[in-house]
Each structure stands twice: as C-alpha cells, then as structure tokens.
Design a protein around this motif. Sequence first.
Motif, PDB file in Angstrom:
ATOM      1  N   ARG A   1       0.861  -1.268  -0.156  1.00 37.45           N
ATOM      2  CA  ARG A   1      -0.065   0.059  -0.153  1.00 37.45           C
ATOM      3  C   ARG A   1       1.041   1.137  -0.094  1.00 37.45           C
ATOM      4  O   ARG A   1       0.532   2.293  -0.587  1.00 37.45           O
ATOM      5  CB  ARG A   1      -1.069   0.026   1.203  1.00 37.45           C
ATOM      6  N   ARG A   2       2.041   1.488   0.766  1.00 35.66           N
ATOM      7  CA  ARG A   2       2.898   2.452   0.796  1.00 35.66           C
ATOM      8  C   ARG A   2       3.528   2.629  -0.618  1.00 35.66           C
ATOM      9  O   ARG A   2       3.877   3.824  -0.861  1.00 35.66           O
ATOM     10  CB  ARG A   2       3.986   2.193   1.754  1.00 35.66           C
ATOM     11  N   ILE A   3       4.005   1.620  -0.998  1.00 37.53           N
ATOM     12  CA  ILE A   3       5.133   2.101  -2.167  1.00 37.53           C
ATOM     13  C   ILE A   3       4.409   1.493  -3.462  1.00 37.53           C
ATOM     14  O   ILE A   3       5.147   2.116  -4.397  1.00 37.53           O
ATOM     15  CB  ILE A   3       6.504   1.162  -1.688  1.00 37.53           C
ATOM     16  N   ALA A   4       3.571   0.682  -3.795  1.00 44.43           N
ATOM     17  CA  ALA A   4       3.145   0.288  -4.975  1.00 44.43           C
ATOM     18  C   ALA A   4       2.306   1.189  -5.614  1.00 44.43           C
ATOM     19  O   ALA A   4       1.440   1.845  -5.163  1.00 44.43           O
ATOM     20  CB  ALA A   4       2.489  -1.176  -5.167  1.00 44.43           C
ATOM     21  N   ASP A   5       2.769   1.250  -7.165  1.00 41.52           N
ATOM     22  CA  ASP A   5       1.613   2.038  -7.914  1.00 41.52           C
ATOM     23  C   ASP A   5       0.437   1.150  -8.243  1.00 41.52           C
ATOM     24  O   ASP A   5      -0.723   1.559  -8.264  1.00 41.52           O
ATOM     25  CB  ASP A   5       2.412   2.520  -9.377  1.00 41.52           C
ATOM     26  N   HIS A   6       0.890  -0.196  -8.794  1.00 44.72           N
ATOM     27  CA  HIS A   6      -0.089  -1.070  -9.145  1.00 44.72           C
ATOM     28  C   HIS A   6       0.245  -2.469  -8.357  1.00 44.72           C
ATOM     29  O   HIS A   6       1.255  -2.575  -7.773  1.00 44.72           O
ATOM     30  CB  HIS A   6      -0.137  -1.465 -10.820  1.00 44.72           C
TER      31      HIS A   6
ATOM     32  N   PHE B   1      -5.775  -6.988 -10.846  1.00 45.65           N
ATOM     33  CA  PHE B   1      -4.702  -6.428 -11.107  1.00 45.65           C
ATOM     34  C   PHE B   1      -5.204  -5.022 -11.112  1.00 45.65           C
ATOM     35  O   PHE B   1      -6.205  -4.759 -11.881  1.00 45.65           O
ATOM     36  CB  PHE B   1      -3.984  -6.519 -12.111  1.00 45.65           C
ATOM     37  N   GLY B   2      -4.783  -4.191 -10.095  1.00 41.89           N
ATOM     38  CA  GLY B   2      -5.291  -2.597 -10.380  1.00 41.89           C
ATOM     39  C   GLY B   2      -4.316  -1.679  -9.782  1.00 41.89           C
ATOM     40  O   GLY B   2      -3.133  -2.128  -9.297  1.00 41.89           O
ATOM     41  N   THR B   3      -4.750  -0.497  -9.553  1.00 41.29           N
ATOM     42  CA  THR B   3      -3.868   0.534  -8.998  1.00 41.29           C
ATOM     43  C   THR B   3      -4.062   0.157  -7.257  1.00 41.29           C
ATOM     44  O   THR B   3      -4.929  -0.230  -7.016  1.00 41.29           O
ATOM     45  CB  THR B   3      -4.317   1.803  -9.007  1.00 41.29           C
ATOM     46  N   ALA B   4      -2.806   0.580  -6.457  1.00 44.20           N
ATOM     47  CA  ALA B   4      -2.864   0.299  -5.180  1.00 44.20           C
ATOM     48  C   ALA B   4      -4.116   0.826  -4.675  1.00 44.20           C
ATOM     49  O   ALA B   4      -4.772   0.216  -3.655  1.00 44.20           O
ATOM     50  CB  ALA B   4      -1.821   0.960  -4.583  1.00 44.20           C
TER      51      ALA B   4
END
Length: 273
Positions: free
Chosen positions: A232-237, A249-252
């Motif tokens: 949640r802190r660092i991922a874009d997807h 699969f999606g945005t965080a």
Amino acid sequence: MTAPIISVRSLDVHYGSVTALHDVSFDIAPNEITGLIGASGSGKSTFLRSLNRMLDHLPTVRMGGTITIGGENILHEKTDVVRLRRRVGMVFQNPTPFPKSVFDNVAYGLEIQGIRNPRKSFLSLTRLRIQHQELEASDDPIDQAVVRSLKEAALWEEVKHRLHHSAYRLSGGQQQRLCIARAIAIRPDILLLDEPCSSLDPLSTRCIEQLLLGLKKDYTILIVTHNLQQARRIADHVGFFHTGELVEFGTAKEIFGGPGKTLTREYVEGAFG
Ligand SMILES: Nc1ncnc2c1ncn2[C@@H]1O[C@H](COP(=O)(O)OP(=O)(O)OP(=O)(O)O)[C@@H](O)[C@H]1O
Ligand SMILES: [Mg+2]
C-alpha cells in the motif's frame, strides 16, 4: 497507461504435475513499482522467476504463453538468457552477499558481464589504502559503477570508509542494500525483488522502501511482499495472486480501497493468508 515494458499473456507454469500459474495475463508499466501479493503458494515467486528465466534449470518445469519484454518474447527458446538477465535483475528474500569485500560484491556483477578492471585489482589497491575520495574521482569504469551503485542504493555514506571489509560485517539491512547495489550495477531495466524485507527490522524496511521509491525513476520494479502495508505504501499497481491465478490487477488505491473481486477484498482485509 504508457506503453508497457512487460506484457504477460496466458502464462502457464507447471512443475511436473503441479500447476503453479494458470492463464496469467497483464501489463506492467515502466518506471512503476508493481506489488505482487497473495497467500503462500499462490505463485508469486514462480511469476517473478519466470521473468528472467530462473526456472530453466528445473527439469520438470513446463511453461506456456508469452512474456514480452521490450518487444521480445523472452520465453522463446532462442532467447539469449545471459542478455535477458542483464536487463532483468533479481534480489532475493534473504540478503545474499558473496564472501567478498563490499567493493568486490558490487564489482562482481560487472566482472561477470565482461567489464574488466584494466588496473590492478581492488584488493591490491586496498592494501595501498585507497581513499574513497580517490575512488569517487576514478575514471575506471568499474570504480565508477561501484560508487554510483552504492550511492543509488543509499549505502555509500555507510560503507565508504570500509569498502574493503567483508560484506558479512554489514547489518542485514545494509547487506540487502548491497545486494540491490550489486543488482543495479549493471544497469538493468527491470528489478525483481522477492520479499526483500522479510528478514529486516522496521527501520531497515523503511530504508529499503524509500530506496525503491527513489529508484523507480530509473528502473521498473516488481516486488513480492506479504506485507500488505508495504504494498500500500510503495506500489503503484498491485497484482493479487490466488492458487496460481491472477485474481485482480489494479492501482494500489483500487486494490486496497475498493477491489472488484470478493476474494481480493477478503485477502486485503486479512480474512486469509
Ligand atoms: N521447485 C518446485 N518444484 C515443485 N513445485 C514447486 C516448486 N516451486 C514451487 N512449487 C509449487 O508451485 C506453487 C507456487 O509456488 P511459489 O513458490 O511460486 O509460491 P509463492 O506465492 O511465492 O509462495 P510464498 O509466499 O510461500 O513464497 C506451490 O504450489 C509450490 O508448492
Ligand atoms: Mg515466494
């Protein structure tokens, strides 16, 4: 979405009679951090290892589908695997420095890629007690790459006075950053990390997370993590795997805020895993 750097289509991976991945398809954008989450055994590591053909040595593995990286299907039997691994670097769960000095750990990756140090080896230089200032000013390509990589891996300040010490004398978090430095020394396009923080304390974990956020401007990063807060802190997807399938699969924001699938919601809410 910008043009993907990685396109996965109908990827199947079997270990003998075990289906580890089934019909996985999705695209990964460049210069993003993609988080891969899912319960143990869901196929996350298998997916990551497929991306640089690290399953090749297992006799029972069968793979189907395509993985296109930079326009080339890397699952094709004619793929130059050495060249592929130059483009796709890997960092493992436990820090895996070699029994060598800090300097030589980073230089090693370059040397196996055929970039040779035209001067005396660093070991002989350390006997002469080379100073880090001299190394920073060096025009030798290996010296330059080692300094750049250690700086990019946010480790330089901590090790510049002990480049000739054994890597084993570094802390776990420092060793993991050294492994990241080693991986980026050859300037890959893509960096794969399989649970890189699972053996680290919260402060070292935070340090690696900050590092990855800085590195994504230069690299495409895929990280497997059991730490949902980390994703949640660092991922874009984020990709959520379950029993070998990519469920969602999606945005965080989508995955953690309002996922489309009930299974994803149950997983991110902690119902299982
Ligand atoms: N070398 C192997 N030989 C046979 N089966 C394997 C092998 N490696 C993995 N598997 C199986 O493939 C499936 C996916 O494993 P994988 O290691 O990819 O899961 P994972 O999501 O990374 O799990 P974890 O979170 O525990 O690391 C599992 O059923 C596992 O038992
Ligand atoms: Mg795994």
